[in-house]
Design an enzyme around this catalytic site. Structure first.
Site, PDB file in Angstrom:
ATOM      1  N   ASP A  99     102.100  30.036 119.433  1.00 21.68           N
ATOM      2  CA  ASP A  99     101.400  28.761 119.498  1.00 21.68           C
ATOM      3  C   ASP A  99     101.485  28.132 118.105  1.00 21.68           C
ATOM      4  OD1 ASP A  99      99.968  26.538 120.238  1.00 21.68           O
ATOM      5  OD2 ASP A  99      98.390  27.640 121.273  1.00 21.68           O
TER       6      ASP A  99
HETATM    7  C1  NOJ Z   1      98.389  24.059 120.749  1.00 27.93           C
HETATM    8  C2  NOJ Z   1      98.017  24.480 122.130  1.00 27.93           C
HETATM    9  O1  NOJ Z   1      97.188  25.619 122.105  1.00 27.93           O
HETATM   10  C3  NOJ Z   1      99.228  24.772 122.998  1.00 27.93           C
HETATM   11  O2  NOJ Z   1      98.781  25.014 124.308  1.00 27.93           O
HETATM   12  C4  NOJ Z   1     100.200  23.630 122.939  1.00 27.93           C
HETATM   13  O3  NOJ Z   1     101.285  23.873 123.798  1.00 27.93           O
HETATM   14  C5  NOJ Z   1     100.653  23.457 121.500  1.00 27.93           C
HETATM   15  N1  NOJ Z   1      99.506  23.160 120.671  1.00 27.93           N
HETATM   16  C6  NOJ Z   1     101.693  22.339 121.346  1.00 27.93           C
HETATM   17  O4  NOJ Z   1     101.123  21.108 121.572  1.00 27.93           O
END
Ligand code: NOJ
Length: 744
Positions: free
Chosen positions: A270
């Protein structure tokens, strides 16, 4: 297969450590609207320049957040022409519930209990995304969520692992089509592995502590199902799971995901999670962080800037990162690029992209999905469906009733407001000429105190119109209600009050919405309440005083049209709750599949200040039909542990309209080598029955439905025991039978 491998191996032998690290790095790339304040730690001017030079040097493997087809082509050209090996970049994006055509939010799609609708919806999302040049979505979110204070409950399928697994599979199929690389499809990335939904206190990003039994029996199954459905990617979670940061957990990414489940795709971290291994107090520095993540099996790092994986060459040099692990990661990323056809066709046709985005068939899919996901929570005296012929005036009240931005929900960026239908517009169009439809907001927009990450995109922020006169607007709404034949009140949360970084400590309707509702109900005009939400809200008062309550969630582009279809009875609501709806936040967490525990006869009297039952049970939802269940039978009353029983039941629509029912099967093991939940969902089917129609529905219960992870032996077991079966329209179903399982 062999050709893919040799193509990839050929590239790997030519790559320098820096180029390998580059392939394993994914950068955010976006331009903020003028005047926006970046909520993330990056320099809005410098960031695009830095990313573009990384593309030219061949040290960026993937980008996220670019959705403009011309931009995608331009950036792809920088990579392909610029870097020595001509390796194209993979474009990823959060296509959570649609790109241009916005579908209902994921929790709503789950409420349809209809895998076909879910699959069709995500295939439209994939088609639009692929047309603009996106290869990969960071979806589905398959995190089980049992605490509605956690804003990301809206992105998943709710509390139940069985429903969660079915929804996960449908989404993977929708995104990916038959196989990875199929035309008009994108890579699906189930997330966030693992346990993210268990955030302490429902506080986003907070630590998670889950027992062995909960992990294997509740939190893992949707991931396993998504992997078995062929998902090409998996994303890590942010937080510590039982004291180990997820992104540094070799157990999660190598032992469970790859060795046990046979996952063949690539893992992405993430955002900034690899760097965070230092923040967590786990890695000593960025070199250590990079080494530990890659050694754990995290193939690609998602980073805003200054990625830890840029230190992989040093980590290789000093021997802390394994060369084998790095090469294996590069291989997986390159394989995905080959499978997606990037080497042969790196660019997209911008005219075709425009055509695909404008396809009216997509809007129809969104409308049907919104119809099928709505849940009718109350309908006293048959107020719904509205009698279109007999009405002269409808008052539509509430600050969300005419908000096109809010009806779309969070996690959308490329929507088109011109083609979005608000509730007011939908009702106006359906009611027709002879009916007066008036709207009053009544109360102002509530600004969220928490500075949302998404506020930096400017357009996601709710705004009050200039000069909103609070008392006058309130009064105007009440007067309008008094003079109308029927009132439709729309209440809920503004879209940026839910989603990532949007935890709440209460479940109350924000602002003065409840007061407004009470005043409107006080006029004596019949009231239909539409709820716009992604989590259960405190509806104790409405559940006693408002005759009709329809949960429409954030229903998307066609939400207003679908709401009108449902209100006027063109279709019947047939969705069911994918979570237990608590009365108050103090009952959280509350799940239907709890164990019997001590003094079960007092189960419903655990609190002295509030009932211990939910406001609405898991699986609950009404329709315009009336369903009766009879003749529940088990074909094989005694089987051995490996055997399967067929449970059949006769369902009859005794109402006078065609309607849908979701037939649900719950199972309970009476005794065995562990205590098992009082009941667990183990089968369901959504059926449409004409007025008066009966149908026999058969649901198999095999060894998979009875096996569970036993924390004492740390393995899967199938006990011989007596099993109770209930079948009905929600998790409190009373019609029951049983069967016996003996040793093989
Ligand atoms: C953080 C989020 O937790 C995740 O779900 C997401 O895909 C990414 N950012 C990218 O935006």
């Amino acid at each position: 297969m062999e050709t893919i491998q040799s193509q990839v191996d050929e590239l790997i032998t030519q790559m320098t450590p820096a180029e390998k690290a580059g392939q394993l790095t994914q950068y955010f790339y976006f331009r903020l609207p003028a005047g926006a304040e970046p909520a993330l730690d990056f320099d809005a001017e410098e960031q695009p320049r830095m990313v573009e030079s990384a593309l030219r040097e061949g040290v960026a493997g993937s980008l996220l957040f670019v959705t403009d087809p011309a931009e995608i082509n331009r950036l792809q050209r920088l990579a392909v022409d610029g870097n020595r090996l001509g390796i194209p970049v993979l474009f990823g994006f959060d296509v959570i519930h649609g790109l241009r055509t916005i579908l209902p939010v994921p929790i709503a799609m789950a409420a349809s209990w209809d895998p076909q609708t879910i699959e069709r919806g995500q295939s439209v999302a994939a088609r639009e995304a692929r047309a603009v040049g996106i290869h990969w979505t960071f979806a589905p979110m398959v995190d089980i969520a049992r605490d509605p204070r956690w804003g990301r409950i809206i992105e998943g399928a709710g509390e139940d692992p069985y429903l969660g697994a079915a929804v996960a599979v449908a989404q993977v199929r929708g995104f990916q089509g038959g196989e990875l690389g199929a035309p008009e499809s994108i890579i699906a990335g189930p997330k966030h592995f693992a346990g993210y939904g268990g955030a302490l206190g429902g506080r986003d990003y907070d630590e998670v502590n889950l027992s062995d039994s909960e992990l294997w029996n509740v939190y893992f199954p949707p991931f396993k199902a998504a992997v078995e459905a062929g998902a090409g990617n998996v994303m890590t979670a942010y937080m510590d799971l039982n004291g180990i940061p997820a992104a540094g957990s070799r157990w999660l990414f190598t032992e469970v995901l790859r060795d046990t489940w046979g996952f063949k795709g690539f893992v992405v971290s993430d955002a900034n999670v690899v760097r965070s291994l230092v923040t967590h107090g786990f890695a000593a520095d960025l070199i250590d962080a990079a080494a530990r993540a890659v050694n754990a099996g995290v193939d690609m790092e998602m980073a805003v800037a200054d990625p830890a994986y840029a230190h992989l060459p040093e980590a290789l040099e000093s021997g802390v990162a394994s060369e084998q692990a790095v090469d294996a990661s590069v291989r997986r990323v390159l394989e995905a690029k080959v499978r997606m056809g990037l080497f042969e066709a790196p660019y997209i046709d911008e005219d075709l992209a425009r055509e695909v985005l404008a396809d009216p068939a997509h809007r129809e899919v969104a409308r049907v999905a919104a119809q099928r996901s709505a849940v009718l929570l109350r309908n006293e005296g048959g107020l719904l469906p509205l009698d279109g012929g007999g009405l002269r005036s409808i008052a539509v009240i509430g600050p969300l009733a005419d908000s096109k931005r809010d009806i779309l929900g969070p996690w959308v960026f490329d929507y088109d407001l011109d083609e979005t239908v608000s509730v007011v517009e939908g009702i106006r169009a359906r009611a027709g000429e002879g009916v007066r439809v008036d709207h009053a907001r009544g109360v102002p927009v509530v600004q969220r105190v928490f500075p949302s990450l998404f506020n930096m995109f400017g357009w996601n922020k709710p705004e009050d119109p200039e000069g909103f006169e609070q008392e006058a607007e309130f009064q105007q709404a009440v007067d309008l209600a008094r003079g109308a034949d029927v009132v439709v009140v729309v209440v809920g949360e503004w879209q940026n009050m839910i989603g990532e970084a949007a935890s709440r400590s209460s479940l109350e309707l924000p602002g003065r919405q409840r007061e407004l509702l009470q005043a409107v109900v006080g006029t004596g005009t019949p009231v239909v309440l539409l709820v716009m939400n992604g989590r259960p809200l405190d509806l104790r008062w409405p559940a006693e005083h408002v005759p009709a309550i329809l949960d429409i969630w954030y229903p998307g582009t066609q939400g207003g049209a679908a709401a009108a279809d449902l209100l006027f009875g063109d279709v019947s609501p047939g969705g069911k709750l994918p979570f237990t709806w608590p009365r108050t936040v103090g009952q959280v967490p509350m799940v239907y599949a709890h164990t019997r525990s001590h003094e079960p006869e007092n189960q419903e009297r655990r609190y002295w200040d509030e009932d211990s039952t939910p406001l609405f049970p898991f699986g609950y939802g009404l329709s315009y039909g009336r369903f009766e269940y009879a003749n529940l039978t088990v074909e094989q009353p005694v089987i051995t542990t490996g055997g399967t029983v067929t449970v059949s039941v006769e369902v009859t629509n005794t109402g006078d309209r065609e309607a849908d029912e979701v037939v649900q099967l719950y199972l309970h093991q009476r005794f065995g080598s562990a205590s098992r939940p009082v009941r667990e969902l183990k089968g369901f089917r959504r059926v449409t029955l004409a007025a008066g129609e009966s149908r026999v529905v058969e649901l198999p219960v095999g060894p998979n439905e009875r096996r569970y992870w036993n924390a004492a032996v740390r393995d899967w077991v199938i006990d011989s025991s007596i099993f109770d079966v209930w079948v009905g329209g929600d998790s409190t179903a009373q019609l029951s039978t049983r069967f016996e399982v003996t040793k093989e």
